[in-house]
Design a protein around this motif. Sequence first.
Motif, PDB file in Angstrom:
ATOM      1  N   GLU A   1      53.112  34.235  29.696  1.00 26.92           N
ATOM      2  CA  GLU A   1      52.290  34.239  30.905  1.00 26.92           C
ATOM      3  C   GLU A   1      52.263  35.632  31.525  1.00 26.92           C
ATOM      4  O   GLU A   1      53.219  36.401  31.401  1.00 26.92           O
ATOM      5  CB  GLU A   1      52.835  33.262  31.957  1.00 26.92           C
ATOM      6  CG  GLU A   1      52.940  31.822  31.511  1.00 26.92           C
ATOM      7  CD  GLU A   1      54.324  31.485  30.998  1.00 26.92           C
ATOM      8  OE1 GLU A   1      54.700  30.301  31.022  1.00 26.92           O
ATOM      9  OE2 GLU A   1      55.046  32.420  30.550  1.00 26.92           O
ATOM     10  N   SER A   2      51.172  35.909  32.217  1.00 25.58           N
ATOM     11  CA  SER A   2      51.056  37.148  32.978  1.00 25.58           C
ATOM     12  C   SER A   2      50.070  36.932  34.114  1.00 25.58           C
ATOM     13  O   SER A   2      49.355  35.919  34.149  1.00 25.58           O
ATOM     14  CB  SER A   2      50.593  38.304  32.083  1.00 25.58           C
ATOM     15  OG  SER A   2      49.310  38.028  31.552  1.00 25.58           O
ATOM     16  N   GLY A   3      50.051  37.881  35.043  1.00 28.37           N
ATOM     17  CA  GLY A   3      49.074  37.832  36.128  1.00 28.37           C
ATOM     18  C   GLY A   3      49.620  37.398  37.473  1.00 28.37           C
ATOM     19  O   GLY A   3      48.889  37.396  38.469  1.00 28.37           O
ATOM     20  N   GLY A   4      50.889  37.012  37.511  1.00 33.99           N
ATOM     21  CA  GLY A   4      51.469  36.624  38.786  1.00 33.99           C
ATOM     22  C   GLY A   4      51.643  37.822  39.705  1.00 33.99           C
ATOM     23  O   GLY A   4      51.450  38.971  39.309  1.00 33.99           O
ATOM     24  N   GLY A   5      51.984  37.538  40.954  1.00 32.60           N
ATOM     25  CA  GLY A   5      52.198  38.614  41.911  1.00 32.60           C
ATOM     26  C   GLY A   5      52.220  38.096  43.323  1.00 32.60           C
ATOM     27  O   GLY A   5      52.345  36.888  43.557  1.00 32.60           O
TER      28      GLY A   5
ATOM     29  N   SER B   1      43.163  35.454  45.861  1.00 24.47           N
ATOM     30  CA  SER B   1      42.991  34.920  44.509  1.00 24.47           C
ATOM     31  C   SER B   1      43.884  35.646  43.517  1.00 24.47           C
ATOM     32  O   SER B   1      44.223  36.820  43.715  1.00 24.47           O
ATOM     33  CB  SER B   1      41.531  35.076  44.057  1.00 24.47           C
ATOM     34  OG  SER B   1      40.653  34.349  44.888  1.00 24.47           O
ATOM     35  N   LEU B   2      44.238  34.942  42.471  1.00 23.42           N
ATOM     36  CA  LEU B   2      44.935  35.508  41.316  1.00 23.42           C
ATOM     37  C   LEU B   2      44.408  34.810  40.069  1.00 23.42           C
ATOM     38  O   LEU B   2      43.997  33.643  40.126  1.00 23.42           O
ATOM     39  CB  LEU B   2      46.444  35.282  41.408  1.00 23.42           C
ATOM     40  CG  LEU B   2      47.270  36.169  42.338  1.00 23.42           C
ATOM     41  CD1 LEU B   2      48.716  35.670  42.374  1.00 23.42           C
ATOM     42  CD2 LEU B   2      47.227  37.615  41.910  1.00 23.42           C
TER      43      LEU B   2
ATOM     44  N   GLN C   1      42.471  30.420  36.998  1.00 18.51           N
ATOM     45  CA  GLN C   1      41.914  31.136  38.135  1.00 18.51           C
ATOM     46  C   GLN C   1      42.302  30.394  39.404  1.00 18.51           C
ATOM     47  O   GLN C   1      41.988  29.214  39.558  1.00 18.51           O
ATOM     48  CB  GLN C   1      40.392  31.218  38.027  1.00 18.51           C
ATOM     49  CG  GLN C   1      39.718  31.888  39.197  1.00 18.51           C
ATOM     50  CD  GLN C   1      40.051  33.375  39.293  1.00 18.51           C
ATOM     51  OE1 GLN C   1      40.067  34.071  38.290  1.00 18.51           O
ATOM     52  NE2 GLN C   1      40.324  33.849  40.512  1.00 18.51           N
ATOM     53  N   MET C   2      42.979  31.083  40.303  1.00 20.68           N
ATOM     54  CA  MET C   2      43.484  30.463  41.520  1.00 20.68           C
ATOM     55  C   MET C   2      42.824  31.121  42.726  1.00 20.68           C
ATOM     56  O   MET C   2      43.019  32.317  42.964  1.00 20.68           O
ATOM     57  CB  MET C   2      45.009  30.615  41.596  1.00 20.68           C
ATOM     58  CG  MET C   2      45.734  30.089  40.375  1.00 20.68           C
ATOM     59  SD  MET C   2      47.518  30.084  40.556  1.00 20.68           S
ATOM     60  CE  MET C   2      47.838  31.833  40.697  1.00 20.68           C
ATOM     61  N   ASN C   3      42.050  30.341  43.442  1.00 14.71           N
ATOM     62  CA  ASN C   3      41.355  30.826  44.636  1.00 14.71           C
ATOM     63  C   ASN C   3      41.875  30.104  45.871  1.00 14.71           C
ATOM     64  O   ASN C   3      42.521  29.067  45.769  1.00 14.71           O
ATOM     65  CB  ASN C   3      39.854  30.600  44.501  1.00 14.71           C
ATOM     66  CG  ASN C   3      39.237  31.333  43.334  1.00 14.71           C
ATOM     67  OD1 ASN C   3      39.698  32.419  42.959  1.00 14.71           O
ATOM     68  ND2 ASN C   3      38.207  30.764  42.744  1.00 14.71           N
ATOM     69  N   SER C   4      41.570  30.667  47.030  1.00 13.89           N
ATOM     70  CA  SER C   4      41.980  30.061  48.307  1.00 13.89           C
ATOM     71  C   SER C   4      43.459  29.703  48.298  1.00 13.89           C
ATOM     72  O   SER C   4      43.852  28.589  48.663  1.00 13.89           O
ATOM     73  CB  SER C   4      41.133  28.810  48.592  1.00 13.89           C
ATOM     74  OG  SER C   4      39.759  29.128  48.637  1.00 13.89           O
ATOM     75  N   LEU C   5      44.259  30.642  47.881  1.00 10.86           N
ATOM     76  CA  LEU C   5      45.694  30.379  47.739  1.00 10.86           C
ATOM     77  C   LEU C   5      46.341  30.108  49.087  1.00 10.86           C
ATOM     78  O   LEU C   5      45.959  30.682  50.121  1.00 10.86           O
ATOM     79  CB  LEU C   5      46.367  31.547  47.035  1.00 10.86           C
ATOM     80  CG  LEU C   5      46.153  31.568  45.519  1.00 10.86           C
ATOM     81  CD1 LEU C   5      46.441  32.942  44.938  1.00 10.86           C
ATOM     82  CD2 LEU C   5      47.026  30.512  44.854  1.00 10.86           C
TER      83      LEU C   5
ATOM     84  N   VAL D   1      54.391  33.578  41.340  1.00  8.91           N
ATOM     85  CA  VAL D   1      53.269  33.709  42.276  1.00  8.91           C
ATOM     86  C   VAL D   1      53.816  33.504  43.685  1.00  8.91           C
ATOM     87  O   VAL D   1      54.457  32.484  43.961  1.00  8.91           O
ATOM     88  CB  VAL D   1      52.167  32.677  41.976  1.00  8.91           C
ATOM     89  CG1 VAL D   1      51.126  32.678  43.085  1.00  8.91           C
ATOM     90  CG2 VAL D   1      51.531  32.967  40.621  1.00  8.91           C
ATOM     91  N   THR D   2      53.579  34.470  44.543  1.00  7.51           N
ATOM     92  CA  THR D   2      54.039  34.384  45.925  1.00  7.51           C
ATOM     93  C   THR D   2      52.842  34.576  46.847  1.00  7.51           C
ATOM     94  O   THR D   2      52.129  35.576  46.738  1.00  7.51           O
ATOM     95  CB  THR D   2      55.106  35.446  46.230  1.00  7.51           C
ATOM     96  OG1 THR D   2      56.201  35.293  45.314  1.00  7.51           O
ATOM     97  CG2 THR D   2      55.613  35.310  47.651  1.00  7.51           C
TER      98      THR D   2
END
Length: 123
Positions: free
Chosen positions: A6-10, A17-18, A82-86, A119-120
Motif C-alpha cells: 500500500e501507498s498514498g497515506g498521509g 482527499s487522498l 479514492q477517499m474524499n470528504s475525509l 491515514v490521519t
Amino acid sequence: QVQLVESGGGLVQAGGSLRLSCAASGRTFSSYTVGWFRQTPGKEREFVAAINWCGDNTYYADSVRGRFTISRDNAKNTVYLQMNSLRPEDTAVYYCAARAGWRTPRFYEYDYWGQGTQVTVSS
C-alpha cells in the motif's frame, strides 16, 4: 502467491482527499477480489470497500459509501481507493487484502495482506 504494497497515506485536513494505491505482484492478481480495510488501536479490523476481479462490481461499508471509490487497473496490477470528504473518524491504518473468491466484508476470509499505510485526518 500475491504480495501487496500500500501507498498514498498521509496527513490531511477534514474535508480533504487522498488516494491510496495497492500494488500487487503475481501473475494471477487480475483474478482476485481485493478489499480495503482499516484499523485503529484496540479495535478489530474494519471493512471499507471491495472490488471483484474485473472491476465491475464494488461494495462499500455504509460509513464510506458516497465518499470513497474503489477501482482497479489490472494492466498495472493496482487497486485504488479514492477517499474524499475525509473525516477525523477515518483516521486509521489502511490495509489492502486479496482473496480468490467472491467479495466479502469479513477480514478473516482474505488470504493476502499488505503492510498498511497510515491515514490521519485532522479536524
